[in-house]
Design a protein around this motif. Structure first.
Motif, PDB file in Angstrom:
ATOM      1  N   PRO A 108       0.530  -1.282  -0.015  1.00  0.00           N
ATOM      2  CA  PRO A 108      -0.058  -0.054   0.174  1.00  0.00           C
ATOM      3  C   PRO A 108       0.637   1.251   0.080  1.00  0.00           C
ATOM      4  CG  PRO A 108      -1.177  -1.527   1.722  1.00  0.00           C
ATOM      5  CD  PRO A 108       0.614  -2.128   1.019  1.00  0.00           C
ATOM      6  N   TYR A 109       1.898   1.364   0.897  1.00  0.00           N
ATOM      7  CA  TYR A 109       2.738   2.600   0.956  1.00  0.00           C
ATOM      8  C   TYR A 109       3.210   3.030  -0.557  1.00  0.00           C
ATOM      9  CZ  TYR A 109       7.143   0.177   1.262  1.00  0.00           C
ATOM     10  OH  TYR A 109       8.329  -0.666   1.219  1.00  0.00           O
ATOM     11  N   ILE A 110       3.767   1.883  -0.969  1.00  0.00           N
ATOM     12  CA  ILE A 110       4.544   1.917  -2.258  1.00  0.00           C
ATOM     13  C   ILE A 110       3.470   2.536  -3.383  1.00  0.00           C
ATOM     14  CG2 ILE A 110       5.397   0.750  -4.385  1.00  0.00           C
ATOM     15  CD1 ILE A 110       7.555   0.662  -2.601  1.00  0.00           C
ATOM     16  N   ARG A 111       2.308   2.112  -3.488  1.00  0.00           N
ATOM     17  CA  ARG A 111       1.452   2.586  -4.393  1.00  0.00           C
ATOM     18  C   ARG A 111       0.982   3.860  -4.072  1.00  0.00           C
ATOM     19  NH1 ARG A 111      -1.205  -2.379  -3.286  1.00  0.00           N
ATOM     20  NH2 ARG A 111      -2.731  -1.361  -2.110  1.00  0.00           N
ATOM     21  N   ARG A 112       0.730   4.215  -2.631  1.00  0.00           N
ATOM     22  CA  ARG A 112       0.307   5.606  -2.293  1.00  0.00           C
ATOM     23  C   ARG A 112       1.563   6.533  -2.798  1.00  0.00           C
ATOM     24  NH1 ARG A 112      -1.517   3.175   2.547  1.00  0.00           N
ATOM     25  NH2 ARG A 112       0.669   3.623   3.776  1.00  0.00           N
ATOM     26  N   GLU A 113       2.706   6.089  -2.489  1.00  0.00           N
ATOM     27  CA  GLU A 113       4.000   7.182  -2.960  1.00  0.00           C
ATOM     28  C   GLU A 113       3.847   7.250  -4.479  1.00  0.00           C
ATOM     29  OE1 GLU A 113       8.048   6.614  -1.778  1.00  0.00           O
ATOM     30  OE2 GLU A 113       7.515   5.540  -0.169  1.00  0.00           O
ATOM     31  N   ILE A 114       3.624   6.352  -5.191  1.00  0.00           N
ATOM     32  CA  ILE A 114       3.678   6.669  -6.729  1.00  0.00           C
ATOM     33  C   ILE A 114       2.405   7.423  -7.183  1.00  0.00           C
ATOM     34  CG2 ILE A 114       3.095   5.193  -8.823  1.00  0.00           C
ATOM     35  CD1 ILE A 114       4.730   2.984  -7.661  1.00  0.00           C
ATOM     36  N   ALA A 123      13.537   7.243  -8.745  1.00  0.00           N
ATOM     37  CA  ALA A 123      13.223   7.582 -10.124  1.00  0.00           C
ATOM     38  C   ALA A 123      12.189   6.465 -10.637  1.00  0.00           C
ATOM     39  CB  ALA A 123      14.521   7.469 -10.884  1.00  0.00           C
ATOM     40  N   GLN A 124      12.264   5.253 -10.294  1.00  0.00           N
ATOM     41  CA  GLN A 124      11.664   4.127 -10.849  1.00  0.00           C
ATOM     42  C   GLN A 124       9.884   4.694 -10.397  1.00  0.00           C
ATOM     43  OE1 GLN A 124      13.342   0.598  -9.429  1.00  0.00           O
ATOM     44  NE2 GLN A 124      15.271   1.025 -10.760  1.00  0.00           N
ATOM     45  N   MET A 125       9.831   5.005  -9.354  1.00  0.00           N
ATOM     46  CA  MET A 125       8.414   5.620  -9.007  1.00  0.00           C
ATOM     47  C   MET A 125       7.986   6.557  -9.935  1.00  0.00           C
ATOM     48  SD  MET A 125       8.360   5.637  -5.026  1.00  0.00           S
ATOM     49  CE  MET A 125       8.268   4.069  -4.083  1.00  0.00           C
ATOM     50  N   LEU A 126       8.712   7.523 -10.205  1.00  0.00           N
ATOM     51  CA  LEU A 126       8.273   8.679 -11.308  1.00  0.00           C
ATOM     52  C   LEU A 126       8.031   8.069 -12.499  1.00  0.00           C
ATOM     53  CD1 LEU A 126       8.038  11.652 -11.882  1.00  0.00           C
ATOM     54  CD2 LEU A 126      10.900  11.728 -12.219  1.00  0.00           C
ATOM     55  N   VAL A 127       8.845   7.004 -12.918  1.00  0.00           N
ATOM     56  CA  VAL A 127       8.627   6.622 -14.336  1.00  0.00           C
ATOM     57  C   VAL A 127       7.164   5.771 -14.135  1.00  0.00           C
ATOM     58  CG1 VAL A 127       9.322   4.598 -15.819  1.00  0.00           C
ATOM     59  CG2 VAL A 127      10.933   6.087 -14.939  1.00  0.00           C
ATOM     60  N   LYS A 128       6.913   4.800 -13.164  1.00  0.00           N
ATOM     61  CA  LYS A 128       5.643   4.581 -13.054  1.00  0.00           C
ATOM     62  C   LYS A 128       4.425   5.606 -13.078  1.00  0.00           C
ATOM     63  CE  LYS A 128       5.141   0.562 -11.327  1.00  0.00           C
ATOM     64  NZ  LYS A 128       4.542  -0.826 -11.889  1.00  0.00           N
ATOM     65  N   THR A 129       4.567   6.555 -12.371  1.00  0.00           N
ATOM     66  CA  THR A 129       3.482   7.681 -12.405  1.00  0.00           C
ATOM     67  C   THR A 129       3.604   8.217 -13.869  1.00  0.00           C
ATOM     68  OG1 THR A 129       4.026   8.251 -10.274  1.00  0.00           O
ATOM     69  CG2 THR A 129       2.961   9.845 -11.640  1.00  0.00           C
ATOM     70  N   LEU A 130       4.725   8.276 -14.657  1.00  0.00           N
ATOM     71  CA  LEU A 130       4.311   8.891 -16.001  1.00  0.00           C
ATOM     72  C   LEU A 130       4.084   7.596 -17.078  1.00  0.00           C
ATOM     73  CD1 LEU A 130       7.677  11.041 -15.697  1.00  0.00           C
ATOM     74  CD2 LEU A 130       5.327  11.836 -15.795  1.00  0.00           C
ATOM     75  N   GLY A 131       3.722   6.533 -16.446  1.00  0.00           N
ATOM     76  CA  GLY A 131       3.271   5.471 -17.399  1.00  0.00           C
ATOM     77  C   GLY A 131       3.996   4.381 -17.907  1.00  0.00           C
ATOM     78  N   GLY A 132       5.439   4.716 -17.538  1.00  0.00           N
ATOM     79  CA  GLY A 132       6.484   3.959 -17.990  1.00  0.00           C
ATOM     80  C   GLY A 132       6.629   2.703 -17.054  1.00  0.00           C
ATOM     81  N   THR A 133       7.590   1.812 -17.678  1.00  0.00           N
ATOM     82  CA  THR A 133       7.760   0.593 -17.061  1.00  0.00           C
ATOM     83  C   THR A 133       9.011   0.295 -16.339  1.00  0.00           C
ATOM     84  OG1 THR A 133       6.369  -0.527 -18.826  1.00  0.00           O
ATOM     85  CG2 THR A 133       7.737  -2.212 -17.805  1.00  0.00           C
ATOM     86  N   VAL A 134       9.275  -0.410 -15.243  1.00  0.00           N
ATOM     87  CA  VAL A 134      10.203  -0.772 -14.289  1.00  0.00           C
ATOM     88  C   VAL A 134      10.516  -2.288 -14.321  1.00  0.00           C
ATOM     89  CG1 VAL A 134      11.271  -0.799 -12.211  1.00  0.00           C
ATOM     90  CG2 VAL A 134       9.966   1.064 -12.721  1.00  0.00           C
ATOM     91  N   THR A 135      11.498  -2.533 -14.819  1.00  0.00           N
ATOM     92  CA  THR A 135      11.635  -4.209 -14.879  1.00  0.00           C
ATOM     93  C   THR A 135      13.258  -4.536 -14.689  1.00  0.00           C
ATOM     94  OG1 THR A 135      11.299  -5.935 -16.553  1.00  0.00           O
ATOM     95  CG2 THR A 135      11.916  -4.026 -17.341  1.00  0.00           C
ATOM     96  N   GLY A 136      13.553  -5.841 -14.468  1.00  0.00           N
ATOM     97  CA  GLY A 136      14.876  -6.239 -14.607  1.00  0.00           C
ATOM     98  C   GLY A 136      15.464  -6.362 -15.939  1.00  0.00           C
ATOM     99  N   HIS A 137      16.861  -6.610 -15.743  1.00  0.00           N
ATOM    100  CA  HIS A 137      17.564  -6.711 -17.180  1.00  0.00           C
ATOM    101  C   HIS A 137      17.304  -7.969 -17.837  1.00  0.00           C
ATOM    102  CE1 HIS A 137      21.114  -7.248 -19.915  1.00  0.00           C
ATOM    103  NE2 HIS A 137      21.289  -6.059 -19.806  1.00  0.00           N
ATOM    104  N   ALA A 138      16.976  -8.001 -19.033  1.00  0.00           N
ATOM    105  CA  ALA A 138      16.697  -9.318 -19.851  1.00  0.00           C
ATOM    106  C   ALA A 138      17.407 -10.477 -19.620  1.00  0.00           C
ATOM    107  CB  ALA A 138      16.549  -9.093 -21.213  1.00  0.00           C
ATOM    108  N   ASP A 139      18.899 -10.161 -19.362  1.00  0.00           N
ATOM    109  CA  ASP A 139      19.887 -11.227 -19.005  1.00  0.00           C
ATOM    110  C   ASP A 139      20.230 -11.566 -17.597  1.00  0.00           C
ATOM    111  OD1 ASP A 139      20.100 -11.897 -21.823  1.00  0.00           O
ATOM    112  OD2 ASP A 139      21.397 -10.498 -22.130  1.00  0.00           O
ATOM    113  N   GLY A 140      19.301 -10.933 -16.784  1.00  0.00           N
ATOM    114  CA  GLY A 140      19.482 -10.835 -15.195  1.00  0.00           C
ATOM    115  C   GLY A 140      20.821 -10.064 -14.711  1.00  0.00           C
ATOM    116  N   TRP A 141      21.401  -8.904 -15.526  1.00  0.00           N
ATOM    117  CA  TRP A 141      22.382  -8.342 -14.944  1.00  0.00           C
ATOM    118  C   TRP A 141      22.012  -7.398 -14.012  1.00  0.00           C
ATOM    119  CZ3 TRP A 141      27.484  -9.406 -16.075  1.00  0.00           C
ATOM    120  CH2 TRP A 141      27.427 -10.343 -17.232  1.00  0.00           C
ATOM    121  N   ALA A 142      22.859  -7.093 -12.909  1.00  0.00           N
ATOM    122  CA  ALA A 142      22.856  -6.254 -11.888  1.00  0.00           C
ATOM    123  C   ALA A 142      23.729  -4.942 -12.059  1.00  0.00           C
ATOM    124  CB  ALA A 142      22.813  -6.728 -10.596  1.00  0.00           C
TER     125      ALA A 142
END
Length: 238
Positions: free
Chosen positions: A74-80, A100-119
């Protein structure tokens, strides 16, 4: 006797959003205070409310944390959802990593991990885009601690890129900024992150703990100078 003398101007504080009980605004907080700005620290994860307006603040900074912007808490959704406040009021806003990732979500973008699992955990090269280079000088190496990234939201301007995670810094409109990397770590904070996050150093692409501290000796001075200039550009109210 009534005192009619002029009262000293007191700048509005910067709203600081942290995500753990022991989290600190670190160097970012120190720089803002050196600029003459007080800090209004809130931790929504511990039940602190966020204001309905930023009329009484100079702007806001939302920091990182071990959670994901995709978590169904709930607090994540409230912040976004709350990010519509600085965006709607066109107030200075900076999101760092999770922020920054929350801002992206607010603006309609996508947050995801790397396709090959890189950190990205350690020090990695940063390259300014043409738009970013026009804006200011950028450090060549930055400190990272994440395994999710984001796409560039519609209408945003990409300012800096990386290797495993291309989108590293962006601007949306006049006053909203997001950076994937960390410029806020003091030496004490980095020691804590290296100790508490050691289990993450086995992830693909992550660097060994000693390289985090060795890299600080080489790269942190430039990152600190950039962070100071960047914050001055965002929070120019004094």
């Amino acid at each position: 006797m009534l005192d009619l003398s002029p009262k000293p101007h007191r700048p509005r504080p910067v709203l600081v959003v942290l995500h753990q009980e022991t989290s600190s605004p670190g160097r970012v907080g120190q720089i803002l205070q050196a600029m003459g700005l007080a800090l209004d620290i809130r931790r929504p994860v511990l039940g602190d409310p966020l204001p309905d307006t930023l009329d009484h603040h100079a702007g806001a900074v939302v920091f990182g944390g071990p959670m994901s912007a995709n978590d169904d808490e709930p607090y994540i959704r409230r912040e976004i959802d709350w990010l519509s406040v600085p965006l709607g009021e066109n107030r200075p806003f900076l999101g760092i990593c999770l922020g920054a990732q929350m801002l992206v979500k607010t603006l309609g973008g996508t947050v995801t991990g790397h396709a090959d699992g890189w950190a990205e955990i350690g020090w990695y090269p940063l390259r300014a885009t043409e738009a970013g280079a026009t804006l200011m000088a950028w450090p060549e190496m930055v400190y990272q601690f994440h395994r999710e990234g984001f796409d560039l939201p519609s209408g945003a301007t990409l300012l800096a890129t990386g290797h495993h995670y291309e989108n590293q810094a962006f601007r949306y409109g006049d006053n909203a900024w997001g950076i994937q990397f960390h410029g806020e770590l003091t030496l004490a904070m980095m020691h804590r992150w290296v100790v508490r996050g050691a289990h993450r150093f086995e992830l693909p692409g992550a660097q060994a703990g000693r390289l985090h501290l060795d890299g600080r000796l080489l790269h942190d001075a430039a990152l600190r100078m950039w962070m100071t200039s960047f914050l001055d550009r965002i929070f120019h109210e004094t």
